[in-house]
Write a protein that holds these residues in place. Structure first.
Motif, PDB file in Angstrom:
ATOM      1  N   TYR A  47      11.210  -2.253  -2.740  1.00  0.00           N
ATOM      2  CA  TYR A  47      11.628  -3.632  -2.516  1.00  0.00           C
ATOM      3  C   TYR A  47      12.463  -3.170  -3.750  1.00  0.00           C
ATOM      4  O   TYR A  47      12.607  -4.895  -4.646  1.00  0.00           O
ATOM      5  N   ALA A  48      11.119  -2.717  -5.361  1.00  0.00           N
ATOM      6  CA  ALA A  48      11.450  -2.639  -6.701  1.00  0.00           C
ATOM      7  C   ALA A  48      12.550  -2.726  -6.901  1.00  0.00           C
ATOM      8  O   ALA A  48      13.620  -3.367  -7.889  1.00  0.00           O
ATOM      9  N   GLU A  49      13.655  -1.857  -6.137  1.00  0.00           N
ATOM     10  CA  GLU A  49      15.240  -1.421  -6.111  1.00  0.00           C
ATOM     11  C   GLU A  49      16.198  -2.709  -5.752  1.00  0.00           C
ATOM     12  O   GLU A  49      17.137  -2.520  -6.619  1.00  0.00           O
ATOM     13  N   ARG A  50      15.586  -3.381  -5.145  1.00  0.00           N
ATOM     14  CA  ARG A  50      16.617  -4.676  -4.437  1.00  0.00           C
ATOM     15  C   ARG A  50      16.716  -5.171  -5.469  1.00  0.00           C
ATOM     16  O   ARG A  50      17.487  -6.634  -5.285  1.00  0.00           O
ATOM     17  N   LEU A  51      15.497  -5.899  -6.015  1.00  0.00           N
ATOM     18  CA  LEU A  51      15.223  -6.646  -7.063  1.00  0.00           C
ATOM     19  C   LEU A  51      16.957  -6.351  -8.062  1.00  0.00           C
ATOM     20  O   LEU A  51      16.743  -5.794  -8.311  1.00  0.00           O
ATOM     21  N   PRO A  52      16.859  -7.690  -8.432  1.00  0.00           N
ATOM     22  CA  PRO A  52      18.402  -7.730  -9.410  1.00  0.00           C
ATOM     23  C   PRO A  52      17.478  -7.439 -11.059  1.00  0.00           C
ATOM     24  O   PRO A  52      16.227  -8.064 -11.508  1.00  0.00           O
ATOM     25  N   THR A  53      18.225  -6.856 -12.030  1.00  0.00           N
ATOM     26  CA  THR A  53      17.747  -6.125 -13.010  1.00  0.00           C
ATOM     27  C   THR A  53      17.959  -7.749 -13.839  1.00  0.00           C
ATOM     28  O   THR A  53      19.095  -8.394 -13.639  1.00  0.00           O
ATOM     29  N   PRO A  54      17.400  -7.743 -14.995  1.00  0.00           N
ATOM     30  CA  PRO A  54      17.253  -9.413 -15.283  1.00  0.00           C
ATOM     31  C   PRO A  54      18.462  -9.571 -15.694  1.00  0.00           C
ATOM     32  O   PRO A  54      18.563  -8.773 -16.811  1.00  0.00           O
ATOM     33  N   GLY A  55      19.060 -10.560 -15.727  1.00  0.00           N
ATOM     34  CA  GLY A  55      20.068 -10.748 -16.770  1.00  0.00           C
ATOM     35  C   GLY A  55      21.382 -10.133 -16.275  1.00  0.00           C
ATOM     36  O   GLY A  55      22.538 -10.271 -16.602  1.00  0.00           O
ATOM     37  N   SER A  56      21.497  -9.097 -15.147  1.00  0.00           N
ATOM     38  CA  SER A  56      22.461  -8.403 -14.671  1.00  0.00           C
ATOM     39  C   SER A  56      23.437  -9.998 -14.048  1.00  0.00           C
ATOM     40  O   SER A  56      24.462  -9.450 -14.776  1.00  0.00           O
ATOM     41  N   THR A  57      23.038 -10.620 -13.649  1.00  0.00           N
ATOM     42  CA  THR A  57      23.953 -11.199 -12.113  1.00  0.00           C
ATOM     43  C   THR A  57      24.549 -12.358 -12.855  1.00  0.00           C
ATOM     44  O   THR A  57      26.072 -12.556 -13.078  1.00  0.00           O
ATOM     45  N   GLU A  58      23.616 -12.702 -14.426  1.00  0.00           N
ATOM     46  CA  GLU A  58      23.733 -13.575 -14.883  1.00  0.00           C
ATOM     47  C   GLU A  58      25.425 -13.310 -16.188  1.00  0.00           C
ATOM     48  O   GLU A  58      26.290 -13.662 -16.761  1.00  0.00           O
ATOM     49  N   MET A  59      24.898 -12.219 -16.429  1.00  0.00           N
ATOM     50  CA  MET A  59      25.537 -11.368 -17.646  1.00  0.00           C
ATOM     51  C   MET A  59      27.184 -11.475 -16.993  1.00  0.00           C
ATOM     52  O   MET A  59      27.837 -12.239 -18.146  1.00  0.00           O
ATOM     53  N   GLY A  60      27.249 -11.211 -16.048  1.00  0.00           N
ATOM     54  CA  GLY A  60      28.445 -11.015 -15.113  1.00  0.00           C
ATOM     55  C   GLY A  60      29.288 -12.576 -14.756  1.00  0.00           C
ATOM     56  O   GLY A  60      30.292 -11.987 -15.401  1.00  0.00           O
ATOM     57  N   GLN A  61      28.587 -13.054 -14.657  1.00  0.00           N
ATOM     58  CA  GLN A  61      29.414 -14.473 -14.309  1.00  0.00           C
ATOM     59  C   GLN A  61      29.727 -15.263 -16.065  1.00  0.00           C
ATOM     60  O   GLN A  61      30.552 -15.733 -16.478  1.00  0.00           O
ATOM     61  N   LYS A  62      29.076 -15.000 -17.288  1.00  0.00           N
ATOM     62  CA  LYS A  62      29.692 -15.634 -18.210  1.00  0.00           C
ATOM     63  C   LYS A  62      30.589 -14.639 -18.852  1.00  0.00           C
ATOM     64  O   LYS A  62      31.418 -15.231 -19.126  1.00  0.00           O
ATOM     65  N   ASP A  63      30.146 -13.324 -18.483  1.00  0.00           N
ATOM     66  CA  ASP A  63      31.425 -12.930 -19.749  1.00  0.00           C
ATOM     67  C   ASP A  63      32.577 -13.124 -18.752  1.00  0.00           C
ATOM     68  O   ASP A  63      33.991 -12.880 -19.371  1.00  0.00           O
ATOM     69  N   ALA A  64      32.019 -12.948 -16.716  1.00  0.00           N
ATOM     70  CA  ALA A  64      33.681 -14.041 -16.521  1.00  0.00           C
ATOM     71  C   ALA A  64      34.467 -14.978 -16.719  1.00  0.00           C
ATOM     72  O   ALA A  64      35.140 -15.225 -16.904  1.00  0.00           O
TER      73      ALA A  64
ATOM     74  N   ILE B  21       1.208  -1.119   0.137  1.00  0.00           N
ATOM     75  CA  ILE B  21      -0.136  -0.207  -0.132  1.00  0.00           C
ATOM     76  C   ILE B  21       0.729   1.058   0.131  1.00  0.00           C
ATOM     77  O   ILE B  21       0.111   2.159  -0.495  1.00  0.00           O
ATOM     78  N   ASP B  22       2.373   1.013   0.654  1.00  0.00           N
ATOM     79  CA  ASP B  22       3.127   2.639   0.173  1.00  0.00           C
ATOM     80  C   ASP B  22       3.662   1.978  -0.611  1.00  0.00           C
ATOM     81  O   ASP B  22       4.100   1.319  -0.820  1.00  0.00           O
ATOM     82  N   ALA B  23       3.830   3.207  -1.491  1.00  0.00           N
ATOM     83  CA  ALA B  23       4.736   3.417  -2.522  1.00  0.00           C
ATOM     84  C   ALA B  23       5.916   3.147  -2.547  1.00  0.00           C
ATOM     85  O   ALA B  23       6.875   2.517  -3.236  1.00  0.00           O
ATOM     86  N   LYS B  24       6.678   3.953  -1.408  1.00  0.00           N
ATOM     87  CA  LYS B  24       7.961   4.253  -1.092  1.00  0.00           C
ATOM     88  C   LYS B  24       8.193   2.425  -0.327  1.00  0.00           C
ATOM     89  O   LYS B  24      10.054   1.923  -1.351  1.00  0.00           O
ATOM     90  N   LYS B  25       7.613   1.391   0.136  1.00  0.00           N
ATOM     91  CA  LYS B  25       8.183   0.693   0.630  1.00  0.00           C
ATOM     92  C   LYS B  25       8.535  -0.310  -0.715  1.00  0.00           C
ATOM     93  O   LYS B  25       9.261  -1.290  -1.122  1.00  0.00           O
ATOM     94  N   ALA B  26       7.039  -0.189  -1.880  1.00  0.00           N
ATOM     95  CA  ALA B  26       7.296  -0.644  -3.049  1.00  0.00           C
ATOM     96  C   ALA B  26       8.375  -0.012  -4.105  1.00  0.00           C
ATOM     97  O   ALA B  26       9.470  -1.207  -4.430  1.00  0.00           O
ATOM     98  N   GLU B  27       9.006   0.661  -3.556  1.00  0.00           N
ATOM     99  CA  GLU B  27      10.000   1.311  -4.270  1.00  0.00           C
ATOM    100  C   GLU B  27      11.196   0.739  -4.064  1.00  0.00           C
ATOM    101  O   GLU B  27      12.123   0.032  -4.952  1.00  0.00           O
TER     102      GLU B  27
END
Length: 282
Positions: A265-282, A257-263
């Motif tokens: 939570y959304a900021e803590r979520l990883p961007t799709p493919g960011s973590t996996e791409m870093g492992q693959k490139d490494a 209900i609180d928009a700030k909490k939702a924001e």
């Protein structure tokens, strides 16, 4: 009397010089000289004739001997040649007999091979039809997805595609996918379109459900593009009492209900493919 004696003597000489005459003694010396000359001439002619006959006989004998030798040599050569030809003819006859047997055997083999080739051709045609049918049946569970950015699938493309289909098509559960991979070609450059995904759905009824829902939607969006479609709705609902924001992530639903909490939570979520791409490139 003398004349008659001379005539008689001439007659005797004409009739034969070998016969002696009783009147020879009575002949005069000139006649005796003539008769002697004639006898000498006759002896000389006889000697010449004998010499000529002896020479001719000797030459005939020589020619006969030479011809006989040459004929004997020629005969031997002809016999040798004939013997060689007979042997050659016999060898050729044997060779031709063997060739006839070989040709007959090869003809039988070719006939048998033709029957075998006909049978094998029929079998190959049947097997080809079966392979095409099996290939078609094996592809009935395959679908192709295009437009998925490169690298977003990470190291587990099968799980990623299952979640993607559930999210985009609003499926009740993740579909069971046997395998998922991109098309087999080189990795595209950043400015090039991504490679399509090819995946096999385990259950055919799930495949039908996916195709039916995909056909009902004109356009399918994923991630930020899909969320952007609800910007207008969020603006209309913003500030209205009793409105909750429901977020579904990895099968877990959270409402805010609180928009700030939702924001937050959304900021803590990883961007799709960011973590996996870093492992693959490494």
């Amino acid at each position: 009397m003398l004349k008659k004696g001379k005539a008689k003597k001439n007659d005797q000489q004409e009739s034969g010089l070998d016969q002696p005459s009783d009147s020879t003694e009575e002949a005069d010396p000139p006649n005796r000289a003539i008769l002697a000359a004639i006898a000498a001439l006759r002896n000389e002619v006889t000697q010449i004739k004998d010499d000529i006959c002896a020479t001719i006989d000797a030459r005939i004998q020589t020619v006969y001997t030479v011809l006989r030798g040459e004929l004997a040599t020629t005969k031997e050569e002809l016999q040798t040649s004939i013997s060689t030809l007979e042997k050659s003819a016999a060898s050729h006859a044997n060779t031709m007999g063997e060739m006839e047997k070989s040709a007959s055997q090869q003809s039988d083999d070719i006939t048998a091979l033709q029957r075998q080739v006909t049978r094998l051709s029929s079998d190959v045609e049947k097997l080809t039809e079966k392979c095409e049918d099996l290939e078609g049946r094996s592809r009935r569970h395959n679908i192709r997805i295009i437009g998925v950015p490169e690298g977003t699938e990470g190291l587990r493309p099968r799980d990623f595609i299952a979640g993607l289909l559930q999210e985009v098509l609003f499926l009740d559960e993740k579909p069971l996918i046997d395998r998922a991979h991109r098309t087999l070609r080189r990795r595209p450059e950043p400015h090039e379109p991504p490679r399509p995904f090819v995946l096999r759905i385990h259950y055919f009824h799930t495949l039908e459900d996916i195709l039916r829902k995909a056909a009902a939607e004109k356009q399918l969006f994923h991630g930020a593009k899909k969320r952007a479609l609800f910007n207008r709705t969020r603006e209309l609902l913003r500030g209205k009492p009793g409105v909750r924001l429901l977020i579904t992530h990895n099968g877990t639903q959270i409402s805010f209900i609180d928009a700030k909490k939702a924001e937050e939570y959304a900021e803590r979520l990883p961007t799709p493919g960011s973590t996996e791409m870093g492992q693959k490139d490494a």
